[in-house]
Design a protein around this motif. Structure first.
Motif, PDB file in Angstrom:
ATOM      1  N   ALA A  10       0.870  -1.297  -0.067  1.00  0.00           N
ATOM      2  CA  ALA A  10       0.054  -0.365  -0.061  1.00  0.00           C
ATOM      3  C   ALA A  10       0.847   1.262  -0.140  1.00  0.00           C
ATOM      4  CB  ALA A  10      -1.041   0.003   1.159  1.00  0.00           C
ATOM      5  N   VAL A  11       1.897   1.298   0.574  1.00  0.00           N
ATOM      6  CA  VAL A  11       2.816   2.213   0.741  1.00  0.00           C
ATOM      7  C   VAL A  11       3.468   2.857  -0.557  1.00  0.00           C
ATOM      8  CG1 VAL A  11       5.220   3.051   1.669  1.00  0.00           C
ATOM      9  CG2 VAL A  11       3.544   1.751   3.165  1.00  0.00           C
ATOM     10  N   PRO A  12       4.198   1.960  -1.509  1.00  0.00           N
ATOM     11  CA  PRO A  12       4.444   2.550  -2.849  1.00  0.00           C
ATOM     12  C   PRO A  12       3.195   2.714  -3.696  1.00  0.00           C
ATOM     13  CG  PRO A  12       4.908  -0.010  -2.728  1.00  0.00           C
ATOM     14  CD  PRO A  12       4.541   0.635  -1.368  1.00  0.00           C
ATOM     15  N   LEU A  13       2.035   2.008  -3.726  1.00  0.00           N
ATOM     16  CA  LEU A  13       1.141   2.116  -4.251  1.00  0.00           C
ATOM     17  C   LEU A  13       0.419   3.421  -4.356  1.00  0.00           C
ATOM     18  CD1 LEU A  13      -0.546   0.366  -6.528  1.00  0.00           C
ATOM     19  CD2 LEU A  13      -2.421  -0.482  -4.465  1.00  0.00           C
ATOM     20  N   ILE A  14       0.297   3.808  -3.026  1.00  0.00           N
ATOM     21  CA  ILE A  14      -0.386   5.102  -2.549  1.00  0.00           C
ATOM     22  C   ILE A  14       0.602   6.183  -2.976  1.00  0.00           C
ATOM     23  CG2 ILE A  14      -1.398   6.590  -0.753  1.00  0.00           C
ATOM     24  CD1 ILE A  14      -2.626   3.995   0.219  1.00  0.00           C
ATOM     25  N   TRP A  15       1.692   6.286  -2.379  1.00  0.00           N
ATOM     26  CA  TRP A  15       2.697   7.462  -2.158  1.00  0.00           C
ATOM     27  C   TRP A  15       3.453   7.703  -3.520  1.00  0.00           C
ATOM     28  CZ3 TRP A  15       0.536  10.629   0.667  1.00  0.00           C
ATOM     29  CH2 TRP A  15       0.019  10.446   2.066  1.00  0.00           C
ATOM     30  N   LEU A  16       3.769   6.628  -4.420  1.00  0.00           N
ATOM     31  CA  LEU A  16       4.672   6.992  -5.520  1.00  0.00           C
ATOM     32  C   LEU A  16       4.293   7.961  -6.527  1.00  0.00           C
ATOM     33  CD1 LEU A  16       6.640   3.603  -5.983  1.00  0.00           C
ATOM     34  CD2 LEU A  16       7.536   5.780  -5.069  1.00  0.00           C
ATOM     35  N   PRO A  17       2.696   7.689  -6.831  1.00  0.00           N
ATOM     36  CA  PRO A  17       1.937   8.540  -7.885  1.00  0.00           C
ATOM     37  C   PRO A  17       2.292  10.149  -7.180  1.00  0.00           C
ATOM     38  CG  PRO A  17       0.632   6.630  -7.403  1.00  0.00           C
ATOM     39  CD  PRO A  17       2.096   6.577  -6.346  1.00  0.00           C
ATOM     40  N   VAL A  18       1.860  10.388  -5.837  1.00  0.00           N
ATOM     41  CA  VAL A  18       2.044  11.363  -5.102  1.00  0.00           C
ATOM     42  C   VAL A  18       3.388  12.087  -5.394  1.00  0.00           C
ATOM     43  CG1 VAL A  18       1.995  12.757  -2.987  1.00  0.00           C
ATOM     44  CG2 VAL A  18       0.478  10.857  -3.495  1.00  0.00           C
ATOM     45  N   VAL A  19       4.501  11.105  -5.151  1.00  0.00           N
ATOM     46  CA  VAL A  19       5.814  11.681  -5.420  1.00  0.00           C
ATOM     47  C   VAL A  19       5.972  12.158  -6.761  1.00  0.00           C
ATOM     48  CG1 VAL A  19       8.371  10.858  -5.693  1.00  0.00           C
ATOM     49  CG2 VAL A  19       6.962  10.329  -3.883  1.00  0.00           C
ATOM     50  N   CYS A  20       5.400  11.423  -7.856  1.00  0.00           N
ATOM     51  CA  CYS A  20       5.681  11.828  -9.498  1.00  0.00           C
ATOM     52  C   CYS A  20       4.958  13.144  -9.384  1.00  0.00           C
ATOM     53  CB  CYS A  20       5.124  10.846 -10.177  1.00  0.00           C
ATOM     54  SG  CYS A  20       5.674   9.166 -10.242  1.00  0.00           S
ATOM     55  N   TRP A  21       3.743  13.539  -8.898  1.00  0.00           N
ATOM     56  CA  TRP A  21       3.013  14.531  -9.244  1.00  0.00           C
ATOM     57  C   TRP A  21       3.917  15.655  -8.464  1.00  0.00           C
ATOM     58  CZ3 TRP A  21       0.893  17.654  -5.281  1.00  0.00           C
ATOM     59  CH2 TRP A  21       0.093  18.907  -5.769  1.00  0.00           C
ATOM     60  N   LEU A  22       4.538  15.538  -7.395  1.00  0.00           N
ATOM     61  CA  LEU A  22       5.074  16.677  -6.534  1.00  0.00           C
ATOM     62  C   LEU A  22       6.397  17.053  -7.602  1.00  0.00           C
ATOM     63  CD1 LEU A  22       5.184  15.513  -3.007  1.00  0.00           C
ATOM     64  CD2 LEU A  22       4.049  17.560  -3.900  1.00  0.00           C
ATOM     65  N   LEU A  23       7.140  16.064  -8.101  1.00  0.00           N
ATOM     66  CA  LEU A  23       8.365  16.314  -8.887  1.00  0.00           C
ATOM     67  C   LEU A  23       7.887  17.123 -10.418  1.00  0.00           C
ATOM     68  CD1 LEU A  23      10.350  13.003  -8.570  1.00  0.00           C
ATOM     69  CD2 LEU A  23      10.649  15.293  -7.013  1.00  0.00           C
ATOM     70  N   THR A  24       6.802  16.594 -10.982  1.00  0.00           N
ATOM     71  CA  THR A  24       6.287  17.203 -12.027  1.00  0.00           C
ATOM     72  C   THR A  24       5.845  18.633 -11.795  1.00  0.00           C
ATOM     73  OG1 THR A  24       4.367  16.171 -11.687  1.00  0.00           O
ATOM     74  CG2 THR A  24       6.068  15.051 -13.191  1.00  0.00           C
ATOM     75  N   THR A  25       5.292  18.874 -10.481  1.00  0.00           N
ATOM     76  CA  THR A  25       4.640  20.357 -10.364  1.00  0.00           C
ATOM     77  C   THR A  25       6.108  21.278 -10.266  1.00  0.00           C
ATOM     78  OG1 THR A  25       3.102  19.468  -8.960  1.00  0.00           O
ATOM     79  CG2 THR A  25       3.907  21.593  -8.426  1.00  0.00           C
ATOM     80  N   SER A  26       7.077  21.047  -9.709  1.00  0.00           N
ATOM     81  CA  SER A  26       8.367  21.859  -9.883  1.00  0.00           C
ATOM     82  C   SER A  26       8.775  21.795 -11.208  1.00  0.00           C
ATOM     83  CB  SER A  26       9.552  21.162  -8.787  1.00  0.00           C
ATOM     84  OG  SER A  26       9.202  21.477  -7.610  1.00  0.00           O
ATOM     85  N   LEU A  27       8.704  20.501 -12.186  1.00  0.00           N
ATOM     86  CA  LEU A  27       9.116  20.906 -13.488  1.00  0.00           C
ATOM     87  C   LEU A  27       8.063  21.771 -14.258  1.00  0.00           C
ATOM     88  CD1 LEU A  27       9.699  17.194 -14.538  1.00  0.00           C
ATOM     89  CD2 LEU A  27      11.288  18.792 -14.618  1.00  0.00           C
TER      90      LEU A  27
END
Length: 237
Positions: free
Chosen positions: A58-75
């Motif tokens: 559940a940890v990577p399933l829930i939080w990795l998409p959030v990580v991707c969204w945060l990184l692309t936000t700065s991009l």
């Protein structure tokens, strides 16, 4: 005058509201592990009991998409890919320090009162008492979401609006790596280093010297802060 009988925890009943009654004996009790894959009952209420159990994936399933969204936000806010990678690396580094500080100074705080013992058991004591309970090894997503708020506010103090998402995203990625690594160290059988070393290092913390070796993903901050277990310190010397 007849001495009052000392409280004894009944392992066949819900534990959370029992452990506080141990008072000053709680720390000794909670650091005597029960090595069994059978998890204890926390609450008599089925909903509360369900909320304490989390599958590791559940940890990577829930939080990795959030990580991707945060990184692309700065991009999207104008930073280059290399800049975002650097900011994410800073976030991961910050997480390693947070991991050490939380584990050493919060998860291993000494408690004696009823409610402090109860809170400590829910936060980390249960993991030391039942280290092989696979459903209570990673943080429940709801608890992680709550903790994200102060971490975001802390990071935003020394970052700009456009760099905060990437640095925080790196920290969140560090957390995902930490929780997945932690689960693997308990339930995996690594054959090669560094995973093999980390497993031995972490199980040493659980079963031998519980006031040393607070690092999970690395021993970096144990080396810096002087909390390496003695035999590991000797090898480093």
């Amino acid at each position: 005058m007849v001495a009052q009988e000392e409280f004894t925890v009944d392992l066949n009943k819900p534990l959370v509201f029992q452990v506080g009654h141990l008072g000053e004996r709680y720390q000794e009790w909670v650091h005597q592990p029960i090595v069994s894959k059978e998890g204890p009952i926390f609450f008599g209420n089925d909903v509360l009991e369900f909320l304490t159990r989390t599958k590791w994936y559940a940890v990577p399933l829930i939080w990795l998409p959030v990580v991707c969204w945060l990184l692309t936000t700065s991009l999207r806010m104008g930073h280059s890919l290399s800049d975002v990678a650097l900011m994410a690396s800073l976030g991961i580094f910050i997480w390693t320090l947070a991991e050490y500080i939380l584990h050493r100074f919060l998860f291993h705080i000494n408690t004696t009162s009823y409610w402090a013992n109860t809170a400590h058991y829910l936060l980390h004591g249960c993991h030391h008492k039942h280290p092989m309970d696979g459903l209570r090894l990673v943080f429940p997503p709801a608890a992680t979401a709550i903790l994200c708020i102060p971490f975001w506010n802390l990071i935003s103090l020394f970052t700009t609006p456009s760099t905060t998402p990437a640095v925080f995203g790196g920290g969140l990625l560090g957390y995902v790596m930490y929780d997945c690594t932690h689960y693997y160290l308990h339930h995996g059988q690594p054959l090669y280093n560094p995973a093999k070393h980390l497993k031995k290092y972490h199980l040493n913390h659980h079963f031998r010297i519980q006031n040393k070796g607070f690092g999970i993903t690395s021993s970096l901050w144990d080396i810096i802060c002087g909390t390496l277990p003695p035999e590991i310190s000797a090898k480093k010397g």
